[in-house]
Design a protein around this motif. Sequence first.
Motif, PDB file in Angstrom:
ATOM      1  N   ARG A 105      -4.217  56.049  45.358  1.00 17.62           N
ATOM      2  CA  ARG A 105      -5.297  56.969  44.993  1.00 17.62           C
ATOM      3  C   ARG A 105      -6.533  56.743  45.862  1.00 17.62           C
ATOM      4  N   ALA A 106      -6.860  55.479  46.122  1.00 19.58           N
ATOM      5  CA  ALA A 106      -8.029  55.168  46.938  1.00 19.58           C
ATOM      6  C   ALA A 106      -7.836  55.663  48.367  1.00 19.58           C
ATOM      7  N   ARG A 107      -6.614  55.510  48.919  1.00 18.01           N
ATOM      8  CA  ARG A 107      -6.339  55.951  50.291  1.00 18.01           C
ATOM      9  C   ARG A 107      -6.390  57.470  50.411  1.00 18.01           C
ATOM     10  N   ASN A 108      -5.935  58.171  49.393  1.00 18.63           N
ATOM     11  CA  ASN A 108      -5.792  59.627  49.483  1.00 18.63           C
ATOM     12  C   ASN A 108      -6.900  60.418  48.785  1.00 18.63           C
ATOM     13  N   ARG A 109      -7.895  59.755  48.245  1.00 20.32           N
ATOM     14  CA  ARG A 109      -8.953  60.447  47.508  1.00 20.32           C
ATOM     15  C   ARG A 109      -9.650  61.498  48.376  1.00 20.32           C
ATOM     16  N   SER A 154      -9.431  65.598  47.869  1.00 26.23           N
ATOM     17  CA  SER A 154     -10.649  66.371  47.632  1.00 26.23           C
ATOM     18  C   SER A 154     -10.732  67.533  48.619  1.00 26.23           C
ATOM     19  N   GLY A 155     -10.403  67.276  49.877  1.00 28.08           N
ATOM     20  CA  GLY A 155     -10.395  68.336  50.885  1.00 28.08           C
ATOM     21  C   GLY A 155      -9.348  69.392  50.571  1.00 28.08           C
ATOM     22  N   ALA A 177      -8.143  70.159  47.590  1.00 28.23           N
ATOM     23  CA  ALA A 177      -8.602  70.928  46.428  1.00 28.23           C
ATOM     24  C   ALA A 177      -9.680  71.930  46.834  1.00 28.23           C
ATOM     25  N   ALA A 178     -10.583  71.533  47.733  1.00 32.14           N
ATOM     26  CA  ALA A 178     -11.640  72.435  48.183  1.00 32.14           C
ATOM     27  C   ALA A 178     -11.047  73.604  48.974  1.00 32.14           C
ATOM     28  N   ILE A 179     -10.098  73.326  49.848  1.00 35.04           N
ATOM     29  CA  ILE A 179      -9.459  74.391  50.625  1.00 35.04           C
ATOM     30  C   ILE A 179      -8.688  75.332  49.707  1.00 35.04           C
ATOM     31  N   LEU A 180      -7.975  74.790  48.744  1.00 36.73           N
ATOM     32  CA  LEU A 180      -7.225  75.606  47.796  1.00 36.73           C
ATOM     33  C   LEU A 180      -8.162  76.500  46.986  1.00 36.73           C
ATOM     34  N   ALA A 181      -9.286  75.957  46.532  1.00 39.09           N
ATOM     35  CA  ALA A 181     -10.258  76.746  45.783  1.00 39.09           C
ATOM     36  C   ALA A 181     -10.845  77.858  46.663  1.00 39.09           C
ATOM     37  N   LEU A 182     -11.109  77.565  47.928  1.00 43.38           N
ATOM     38  CA  LEU A 182     -11.643  78.559  48.852  1.00 43.38           C
ATOM     39  C   LEU A 182     -10.636  79.687  49.081  1.00 43.38           C
ATOM     40  N   VAL A 183      -9.366  79.341  49.228  1.00 46.78           N
ATOM     41  CA  VAL A 183      -8.322  80.366  49.421  1.00 46.78           C
ATOM     42  C   VAL A 183      -8.233  81.256  48.184  1.00 46.78           C
TER      43      VAL A 183
END
Length: 141
Positions: free
Chosen positions: A28-32, A36-37, A39-45
């Motif tokens: 989780r720490a490596r991929n946080r 987040s990026g 999720a942001a791209i998915l929300a933008l799409v």
Amino acid sequence: MADPDDVRQATPPAGRMPAPHPALAAYRARNRRAMSGYAAILALVVILVFVGVKLAYARGELNQVSHATAAAPAPVPTASTAASLSLQWRTTDHPSGGNPYSNGIVVTYSGHTVNGRDALTGAVRWHYTRADEDVCALLQQ
């Protein structure tokens, strides 16, 4: 010492979540940041698709249409003879091609509008209007 991979650990006290496995915490720490990026791209799409659909509907054919309906009128008696017929109403609309009369309705058109008129009174029972298109022909089937 307890094995960290042992699944049979004691259940935690009520109201407390067990500590995540160290490998899961490291993952989780490596991929946080990447998650987040993502999720942001998915929300933008999703937002862009929503805005695109909204614009398509705002500029599409459905935005140019209006219609109204009313209850069906009483049918014209079929036993009428030519001698008993008289002019009851007149309109500047054009009658539709084919058989313009059906179920007590005479279908006419003019400009942007198609009208269904009561055969006995000529009152508009329903209409369909396209603000962006001229009706140049109509066929009643």
